[in-house]
Design a protein around this motif. Sequence first.
Motif, PDB file in Angstrom:
ATOM      1  N   LYS A 114       0.698  -1.312  -0.079  1.00  0.00           N
ATOM      2  CA  LYS A 114      -0.126   0.022   0.037  1.00  0.00           C
ATOM      3  C   LYS A 114       0.937   1.266   0.059  1.00  0.00           C
ATOM      4  O   LYS A 114       0.658   2.230  -0.661  1.00  0.00           O
ATOM      5  N   ASP A 115       1.795   1.303   0.737  1.00  0.00           N
ATOM      6  CA  ASP A 115       2.698   2.239   0.916  1.00  0.00           C
ATOM      7  C   ASP A 115       3.484   2.880  -0.457  1.00  0.00           C
ATOM      8  O   ASP A 115       3.522   3.915  -0.991  1.00  0.00           O
ATOM      9  N   LEU A 116       3.736   1.647  -1.125  1.00  0.00           N
ATOM     10  CA  LEU A 116       4.673   1.540  -2.639  1.00  0.00           C
ATOM     11  C   LEU A 116       3.318   2.384  -3.588  1.00  0.00           C
ATOM     12  O   LEU A 116       3.788   3.186  -4.266  1.00  0.00           O
ATOM     13  N   VAL A 117       2.036   1.863  -3.592  1.00  0.00           N
ATOM     14  CA  VAL A 117       0.992   2.328  -4.072  1.00  0.00           C
ATOM     15  C   VAL A 117       0.628   3.920  -4.144  1.00  0.00           C
ATOM     16  O   VAL A 117       0.534   4.616  -4.924  1.00  0.00           O
ATOM     17  N   LYS A 118       0.466   4.251  -2.893  1.00  0.00           N
ATOM     18  CA  LYS A 118       0.434   5.379  -2.500  1.00  0.00           C
ATOM     19  C   LYS A 118       1.313   6.587  -3.031  1.00  0.00           C
ATOM     20  O   LYS A 118       1.287   7.479  -3.539  1.00  0.00           O
ATOM     21  N   ASN A 119       2.847   6.023  -2.954  1.00  0.00           N
ATOM     22  CA  ASN A 119       3.960   6.756  -3.403  1.00  0.00           C
ATOM     23  C   ASN A 119       3.774   6.835  -4.919  1.00  0.00           C
ATOM     24  O   ASN A 119       4.011   7.978  -5.750  1.00  0.00           O
ATOM     25  N   VAL A 120       3.379   5.801  -5.655  1.00  0.00           N
ATOM     26  CA  VAL A 120       3.303   6.017  -7.312  1.00  0.00           C
ATOM     27  C   VAL A 120       2.006   6.772  -7.362  1.00  0.00           C
ATOM     28  O   VAL A 120       2.052   7.944  -8.378  1.00  0.00           O
ATOM     29  N   GLU A 121       1.114   6.894  -6.588  1.00  0.00           N
ATOM     30  CA  GLU A 121      -0.175   7.850  -6.955  1.00  0.00           C
ATOM     31  C   GLU A 121       0.236   9.398  -6.827  1.00  0.00           C
ATOM     32  O   GLU A 121      -0.008   9.875  -7.581  1.00  0.00           O
ATOM     33  N   SER A 122       1.221   9.400  -5.625  1.00  0.00           N
ATOM     34  CA  SER A 122       1.360  10.925  -5.648  1.00  0.00           C
ATOM     35  C   SER A 122       2.403  11.460  -6.537  1.00  0.00           C
ATOM     36  O   SER A 122       2.536  12.494  -7.058  1.00  0.00           O
ATOM     37  N   LYS A 123       3.183  10.408  -7.075  1.00  0.00           N
ATOM     38  CA  LYS A 123       4.135  10.630  -8.276  1.00  0.00           C
ATOM     39  C   LYS A 123       3.695  11.114  -9.485  1.00  0.00           C
ATOM     40  O   LYS A 123       3.790  11.654 -10.443  1.00  0.00           O
ATOM     41  N   THR A 124       2.597  10.030  -9.744  1.00  0.00           N
ATOM     42  CA  THR A 124       1.880  10.415 -10.988  1.00  0.00           C
ATOM     43  C   THR A 124       0.629  10.987 -11.221  1.00  0.00           C
ATOM     44  O   THR A 124       0.250  11.296 -12.278  1.00  0.00           O
ATOM     45  N   GLY A 125      -0.040  11.269 -10.071  1.00  0.00           N
ATOM     46  CA  GLY A 125      -1.352  11.957 -10.043  1.00  0.00           C
ATOM     47  C   GLY A 125      -2.510  11.103 -10.554  1.00  0.00           C
ATOM     48  O   GLY A 125      -3.815  11.290 -10.535  1.00  0.00           O
TER      49      GLY A 125
END
Length: 154
Positions: A114-125
Amino acid sequence: MMLYESLRKELRSKKYRMTAQREIVLKVFAESGERHLGAEDVYRKLVEKRYRISKATVYRTVELLSKLGFLRRLEFGEGIYRYELAAPDAETLHQHIVCKACGEVIEVDEKIVKDLVKNVESKTGYVINDYDIKFYGLCPKCQNRKSISRENRI
Ligand SMILES: [Zn+2]
Ligand SMILES: [Zn+2]
């Protein structure tokens, strides 16, 4: 057993005919100690239980149950599909690590992913609503084996 009962109810409520075959295949998944079974494994277990079913029926049933969302289809680079009971809730959702040497598969807690996914979301919008992440590596046992053979060479 609880999980199996709820799956069975769901299958019935979805108007899909709960044939004896579908029921018995789900039961193999619900009762098996191994979590990630190929259709071949399911067939073997049913034969061991002296259940009369053809291999083609097992393959078809497993595929159907995965299409209906009862089984999750997994692919670990072995050239076959494996399946596990679909996670009924966020608690049981998980991803997998595959050992490149011995093929062992273990499960990774979704919280880590989940932490990784959140990170990807914030980097890509993007808002990510689905993903399938696999990790590959060497399990502790195979790491030991590797270091032993390395020592032997010296
Ligand atoms: Zn290994
Ligand atoms: Zn799993």
